[in-house]
Design a protein around this motif. Sequence first.
Motif, short mmCIF file in Angstrom:
data_model
loop_
_atom_site.label_atom_id
_atom_site.label_comp_id
_atom_site.label_asym_id
_atom_site.label_seq_id
_atom_site.Cartn_x
_atom_site.Cartn_y
_atom_site.Cartn_z
N ALA A 124 0.84 -1.20 0.00
CA ALA A 124 0.00 0.00 0.00
C ALA A 124 0.88 1.26 0.00
CB ALA A 124 -0.93 0.00 1.21
N VAL A 125 1.94 1.24 0.80
CA VAL A 125 2.86 2.40 0.82
C VAL A 125 3.51 2.56 -0.55
CG1 VAL A 125 4.95 3.38 1.84
CG2 VAL A 125 3.28 2.20 3.30
N LYS A 126 3.95 1.45 -1.14
CA LYS A 126 4.57 1.51 -2.47
C LYS A 126 3.59 2.08 -3.50
CE LYS A 126 7.90 -2.34 -2.03
NZ LYS A 126 9.18 -1.84 -2.55
N ALA A 127 2.29 1.83 -3.29
CA ALA A 127 1.28 2.36 -4.22
C ALA A 127 0.93 3.81 -3.90
CB ALA A 127 0.04 1.49 -4.18
N GLY A 128 1.56 4.38 -2.86
CA GLY A 128 1.38 5.80 -2.59
C GLY A 128 0.52 6.12 -1.39
N ASP A 129 0.01 5.10 -0.69
CA ASP A 129 -0.85 5.36 0.46
C ASP A 129 -0.01 5.49 1.73
OD1 ASP A 129 -2.74 5.47 2.48
OD2 ASP A 129 -3.84 3.69 1.83
N THR A 130 0.06 6.71 2.26
CA THR A 130 0.78 6.93 3.53
C THR A 130 -0.18 7.57 4.54
OG1 THR A 130 1.57 9.07 2.72
CG2 THR A 130 3.03 7.18 2.40
N GLY A 131 -1.44 7.19 4.46
CA GLY A 131 -2.48 7.81 5.29
C GLY A 131 -2.53 7.27 6.71
N ALA A 132 -3.49 7.83 7.46
CA ALA A 132 -3.61 7.55 8.89
C ALA A 132 -3.88 6.07 9.17
CB ALA A 132 -4.72 8.42 9.49
N ASP A 133 -4.69 5.43 8.34
CA ASP A 133 -5.02 4.02 8.58
C ASP A 133 -3.76 3.14 8.46
OD1 ASP A 133 -6.86 1.75 8.92
OD2 ASP A 133 -6.31 1.29 6.85
N ILE A 134 -2.98 3.39 7.42
CA ILE A 134 -1.73 2.63 7.23
C ILE A 134 -0.79 2.86 8.41
CG2 ILE A 134 0.32 2.40 5.75
CD1 ILE A 134 -2.09 1.37 4.31
#
Lengths: 224, 224
Positions: free
Chosen positions: B159-169
């Motif tokens: 998910a991080v590699k796909a660009g998601d660095t949000g609160a849930d992650i």
Amino acid sequence: MKTVGVIGGMGPAATLDFLTKLHAATPAASEADHLHVITDNHPHRADRNAAMRADGPSPAPSLVKTAIGLAAMGAELLVMPCNAAHAWADDIIAATPVPFVSIIGAAVAAVRAAVPDVTCVGLLAVEATQAARLYHDGFGPGVTILAPDMDVFMPLIFAVKAGDTGADIRARMAGLAAALVAGGAEVLLAACTEVPLVFGPADAAVPVVSATDALVAATLAAAA
Amino acid sequence: MKTVGVIGGMGPAATLDFLTKLHAATPAASEADHLHVITDNHPHRADRNAAMRADGPSPAPSLVKTAIGLAAMGAELLVMPCNAAHAWADDIIAATPVPFVSIIGAAVAAVRAAVPDVTCVGLLAVEATQAARLYHDGFGPGVTILAPDMDVFMPLIFAVKAGDTGADIRARMAGLAAALVAGGAEVLLAACTEVPLVFGPADAAVPVVSATDALVAATLAAAA
């Protein structure tokens, strides 16, 4: 997607700014959707402003060496996130058969898209860019180019290159921009890759076009 | 100062994170004080985890090709801001005479500096890093290595590699880290270059060591 070669280091923070914006602007659902980007972030090149004044060596040999190296590593298009160094673009273009995407051409197109009937551009660019008439020639007749007070602007750019992006620097850059608008500029062109580090659309009363952003968009289009 | 070659792209955002931290950590009064850094940010390399499971091709040929290209462009030391790819470090070292600065060695030293009598490390690292026992061997006997719940950890990294660095992650990464601390970890080692993008010292009750930061410090020391 074509492999992108980046002739960088002028300055190194501006190159990282370009790379970060290029990454962010790339539509990607996984890491493999990102571009293959090879960057020579080389901050020890001959000074562009001194060279343009015939007061120092030319950066051309270093730029050409980088271009040839990037081509050898597989770059299929070349970009250079430094406006002033485009005074030596012809040397780069002559050095390899790899297509070169010009920040000047990209920024002129972006200004014309933002202000279709533009007649007066405030050019936030360093001495070498102004002296080489890169944007004067890029816009051609019919567009007046206004330069900021260079005795104020140049020290600001060197402060940014030295890492200062604080409130005082930002305020002084906004002041220079406001003077250009007062002088008739219909649009402000951030045509030094350090400028967007301390100045943006929120800092002016007229449209602000970032040459860096224009090169990001042109790079993505050329790499597709 | 030696020219640094960066074997990058695993993933591309993690490489930019390393480059940005290396720039910020460099003592510099002007742009010429920064390091000359050549980076091959190549996000299309063979999957390290699949290769380690013998379920896909090896990334070694691509890593070696990059190392040789960087050496040809003038790199005087090589670094690779990806922990898992160090399973193929011997291939890189054999490919060129240019010294290779290992993220594993740098991170082990940083953990021992943070917690001198360490006996149990929580290792936030992907399957390939765990399976290749890079840190097990790096710490040697006397240090227990705890892995997170890999069925939760691996999707977080993708998910991080796909660009998601949000609160849930971020919350889920902190939850994995807390479980390692509950299991006895005296220190948490962020040993995947995506981890520092969503997890830091403020997110845990024990010291957190970033392998990325350790590689930045080791690179500066080796380049001096």
